[in-house]
Design an enzyme around this catalytic site. Structure first.
Site, mmCIF file in Angstrom:
data_model
loop_
_atom_site.group_PDB
_atom_site.id
_atom_site.type_symbol
_atom_site.label_atom_id
_atom_site.label_comp_id
_atom_site.label_asym_id
_atom_site.label_seq_id
_atom_site.Cartn_x
_atom_site.Cartn_y
_atom_site.Cartn_z
ATOM 1 N N THR A 1 0.820 -1.208 0.000
ATOM 2 C CA THR A 1 0.000 0.000 0.000
ATOM 3 C C THR A 1 0.856 1.261 0.000
ATOM 4 O OG1 THR A 1 -1.545 -1.243 1.388
ATOM 5 C CG2 THR A 1 -1.951 1.104 1.145
ATOM 6 N N ASP B 1 3.531 -13.515 2.440
ATOM 7 C CA ASP B 1 3.140 -12.115 2.648
ATOM 8 C C ASP B 1 3.789 -11.562 3.923
ATOM 9 O OD1 ASP B 1 1.864 -9.752 1.979
ATOM 10 O OD2 ASP B 1 -0.030 -10.277 2.932
#
Length: 391
Positions: free
Chosen positions: A109, A292
């Site tokens: 992000t 992740d």
């Protein structure tokens, strides 16, 4: 006569193990390593007297190809709740302790306080510490941030860059890219990679939005882009998305990446997701598993407001993989593909990584009877040894 070189300085390394899975079981129990590559595999190899060989006695351990994690926030992810929620970067020790020899760094992000240059610096730092590290250029947003100002140039001129990602789609945090923008990104990545002799993967982050995999289905249906050019990840975010991923994999003979979520929430664990894909008839070789790790696991309300977060760890990746074998979802030799051979193929690294074979990189993980990594070698150098932690 010159004194013999210390064990750590020997030119050759001989691993004497109990079993070798290449990933198929071999009738061999020794691995000879020279110049970072596997030079020989055999039964009780005999080395001529006087050869500068470091011998590692590990007859109680099983050798497999070191694991590959294609989705690692090496500089830390997060930030969705402000600067105080930025996740920490990962260390070489944390990587190697999980039997992982190769990682691919991603931005997420936050491509404002972090950049592709930060990722490249971290990747080169990990390489200096012995980890085989690569990176994707870009981040969630479109147009993606790059190192040179151009996707094709990043791929063509920077060796560590092997693709683009993670581009966010079907997510309220994405740039809501149009279909033509997605097609242009994948096309640019493909051409830039061709110029450099790379695979050039486009790694797509999937959120829980209603469009799901539709943009990628359209990409493969309406253009000439081959299916192996794109990898959707987080496909186990919720059951409906996983079912769509199964249809996608079967329709296009395409790979899908399952995330080993520490807290699956409304989604499925890595184990349950892999089991469901297999039940749907998706071949194991089309399924990969990634961590992740060091990314954020944010929680949002129905309106997209931030509620809180956790930090993902790569320990869940190994724990889920171990469960796949222990619970007999897959046999060991097949399960290895999910975090080794199939990942190497997806990334275009399969000519040197993902197998224990003569001429391949000497990336070797030694597992105990509980499938727990005890030693990790990358290019023949030991980067993790559990027996030395208390010394």
């Amino acid at each position: 006569m010159m004194p013999a070189a210390p064990q750590e300085d020997r030119l050759l390394t001989l691993l004497r193990v109990g079993n070798i899975y290449a990933p198929e079981p071999l009738e061999a129990n020794d691995i000879l390593i020279a110049d970072g590559r596997i030079a020989a595999l055999g039964l009780n190899l005999e080395i001529p007297a006087g050869w500068p060989v470091r011998v590692v006695e590990a007859r109680h351990l099983t050798a497999v190809s070191a694991f590959i994690d294609q989705h690692v926030h090496v500089t830390g992810g997060g930030g969705e709740g402000g600067c105080g929620t930025r996740c920490p970067e990962i260390s070489a020790h944390e990587i190697a302790a999980m039997g992982i020899g190769t990682v691919v760094g991603v931005l997420g992000t936050d491509s404002i306080s972090r950049s592709p240059a930060d990722v490249l610096a971290k990747v080169r730092g990990l390489r200096a510490e012995g980890i085989a590290a690569y990176m994707y250029t870009g981040a969630y947003r479109v147009p993606p941030p790059t190192l040179t100002g151009d996707i094709q140039r990043d791929l063509a001129w920077i060796p560590e860059v092997i693709g683009l990602g993670e581009i966010a789609i079907s997510d309220h945090r994405s740039s809501q890219p149009r279909q033509d923008e997605i097609e242009r990104l994948v096309s640019d990545t493909r051409v830039g990679a061709m110029l450099a002799g790379k695979r050039g993967i486009c790694h797509f982050h999937l959120g829980d939005g209603k469009r799901g995999l539709e943009p990628l289905r359209r990409l493969l249906t309406e253009t000439e882009i081959p299916a192996d050019q794109v990898i959707p990840t987080h496909v186990n975010r919720h059951l409906a998305l996983l079912e769509e991923a199964a249809d996608y994999a079967l329709a296009f003979n395409a790979s899908v990446d399952v995330t080993a979520f520490e807290d699956a929430g409304d989604g499925l664990s890595g184990v349950d997701a892999v089991a469901r894909l297999l039940q749907r008839g998706v071949p194991a070789e089309l399924i990969t598993l990634s961590s992740d790790c060091n990314g954020s696991l944010p929680e949002f309300d129905a309106n997209g407001a931030y509620l809180g977060m956790k930090v993902a760890r790569n320990t869940t990746l190994i724990a889920d993989w171990q469960r796949l074998v222990r619970e007999e979802v897959l046999p060991l030799e097949t399960a290895l593909g999910l975090i080794s051979g199939s990942v190497a193929r997806v990334l275009g690294l399969h000519a040197r990584k993902g197998r224990l074979a003569i001429g391949f990189d000497a990336d070797v993980t030694l597992l105990d009877s509980e499938l727990q990594p005890q030693q990790t070698f990358v290019a023949g150098k030991c980067v993790y040894d559990a027996s030395r932690l208390d010394r």
